[in-house]
Scaffold this active site. Structure first.
Site, mmCIF file in Angstrom:
data_model
loop_
_atom_site.group_PDB
_atom_site.id
_atom_site.type_symbol
_atom_site.label_atom_id
_atom_site.label_comp_id
_atom_site.label_asym_id
_atom_site.label_seq_id
_atom_site.Cartn_x
_atom_site.Cartn_y
_atom_site.Cartn_z
ATOM 1 N N ASN A 53 31.666 27.871 10.135
ATOM 2 C CA ASN A 53 30.504 28.065 10.999
ATOM 3 C C ASN A 53 29.257 27.986 10.139
ATOM 4 O O ASN A 53 29.003 28.859 9.314
ATOM 5 C CB ASN A 53 30.605 29.431 11.695
ATOM 6 C CG ASN A 53 29.432 29.736 12.609
ATOM 7 O OD1 ASN A 53 28.370 29.124 12.511
ATOM 8 N ND2 ASN A 53 29.610 30.706 13.481
ATOM 9 N N CYS A 88 22.224 30.114 15.800
ATOM 10 C CA CYS A 88 23.172 29.010 15.947
ATOM 11 C C CYS A 88 22.777 28.005 17.037
ATOM 12 O O CYS A 88 23.352 26.923 17.113
ATOM 13 C CB CYS A 88 24.570 29.548 16.209
ATOM 14 S SG CYS A 88 25.174 30.657 14.907
ATOM 15 N N HIS A 137 28.430 24.186 19.465
ATOM 16 C CA HIS A 137 28.267 24.858 18.180
ATOM 17 C C HIS A 137 29.642 25.243 17.647
ATOM 18 O O HIS A 137 30.487 25.760 18.381
ATOM 19 C CB HIS A 137 27.389 26.101 18.345
ATOM 20 C CG HIS A 137 27.491 27.064 17.217
ATOM 21 N ND1 HIS A 137 27.339 26.682 15.900
ATOM 22 C CD2 HIS A 137 27.758 28.407 17.198
ATOM 23 C CE1 HIS A 137 27.495 27.741 15.124
ATOM 24 N NE2 HIS A 137 27.758 28.789 15.886
#
Length: 327
Positions: free
Chosen positions: A283, A125, A249
């Site tokens: 996500n 990520c 993120h």
């Protein structure tokens, strides 16, 4: 003294900048109510814990490389850069089904970029921030003139569809940025690192499904990432009050809010815009930061010339952040 010939170096650039961005999401929208039909969950539970309302899932035949091509093509168009001008392609991802051939070379060929240096980068990520840092340094060092960085993930291939802890979070998509030279620095130095002693907190099972120790990751991210963001500002010669747009993120809305709160406690402005793209994108790992930036530009909440602070974090545990000027 030696008789060997002297080596020469390519002339670099004083600075680098983001020339344009682009993104792509699959058409299929999956709501919390849709997930409640196949697992023990509900809309309120998901919104309360992670802040997600809906996310996008790619169809079985839609590949990571397909999404990367779409996002990369959009970024080049936004930058006004012809594919022939690009000499390097970096493709951060952690969900290619096979390690070889890499995604970057395939995607470059499909976009029409002739013979670039092309490589994948896996920092999970944190991947996009890692890729942006590498791209900036390649340009400043003279190894590249224009770099296409594409964060792309098909996480639904790596998530057990009835695993309530993870299936509600992860989604698919791609985001890209074109990086080129600049007379004045418009991308700050990358501030990056890793916590390899915590590598077991996020990983893959033997059957290739993602797992994570959610509470431990939450505590780590809400404790450690704001200082990394502050460090990225410090090495760029900026103060928290200089930040117009914060894009952490998009892992969990509660983590995003915690990072923003700590930055404001250290001098960031109350009117600093904070990305909340996770609400409608989920996500998307290495795609989440460029995806959020592209959506915010289109919505007018991130404007050309704004100072953006991006910080990624995830499996490894890897983290990276940098400040840059919004194109």
């Amino acid at each position: 003294m030696t008789d060997r010939p002297a080596l020469s170096l390519n002339p670099g650039s004083r600075g680098s900048r983001v020339l344009g961005v682009g993104s792509y999401q699959p058409e299929r929208v999956v709501t919390n109510d849709d997930l409640a039909k196949i697992m023990d969950t509900n809309d309120e539970w998901i919104r309360t814990r992670v802040g997600i309302v809906e996310r996008r899932f790619a169809d079985k035949g839609e590949l990571l490389t397909d999404m990367a091509v779409a996002a990369g093509t959009a970024a080049l168009a936004d930058a006004g850069v012809d594919p022939s001008e690009v000499d390097t392609v970096i493709l951060p991802n952690c969900t290619m089904p096979t390690p070889i051939p890499n995604a970057a070379a395939q995607v470059a060929a499909r976009i029409g970029i002739p013979s670039p240096g092309a490589f994948d980068l896996n920092a999970a990520c944190a991947g996009f921030c890692y890729g942006l840092g590498v791209a900036s340094d390649l340009i400043r060092g003279g190894s590249a003139k224009k770099v296409l960085v594409i964060g792309a993930e098909k996480l639904t291939d790596s998530v057990n569809p009835v695993d309530r802890a993870n299936a509600i979070i992860f989604a698919d998509g791609a985001g890209a940025a074109v990086v080129g030279p600049s007379d004045e620095p418009q991308i700050g130095p990358v501030s990056w690192g890793s916590a390899g002693d915590l590598v077991d907190l996020i990983g893959m099972t033997e059957d290739k499904f993602i797992y994570q120790e959610g509470q431990s990751v939450f505590r780590w991210a809400t404790t450690k990432i704001a200082p990394i963001a502050m460090q990225a500002l410090d090495v760029a010669g900026l103060k928290p009050s200089d930040v117009d747009v914060l894009i952490p993120h998009q892992a969990n809305l509660r983590i995003v809010e915690a990072i923003a709160k700590k930055l404001r406690a250290n001098g960031a402005r109350e009117d600093m815009v904070v990305a909340d793209d996770i609400k409608y994108s989920g996500n998307t790992s290495s795609a989440s930061i460029p995806l959020a930036l592209d959506h915010m530009r289109k919505a007018g909440t991130a404007k050309p010339g704004d100072v953006v602070l991006a910080v990624g974090f995830g499996a490894g545990l890897s983290y990276a952040g940098q400040a840059f000027v919004c194109p």
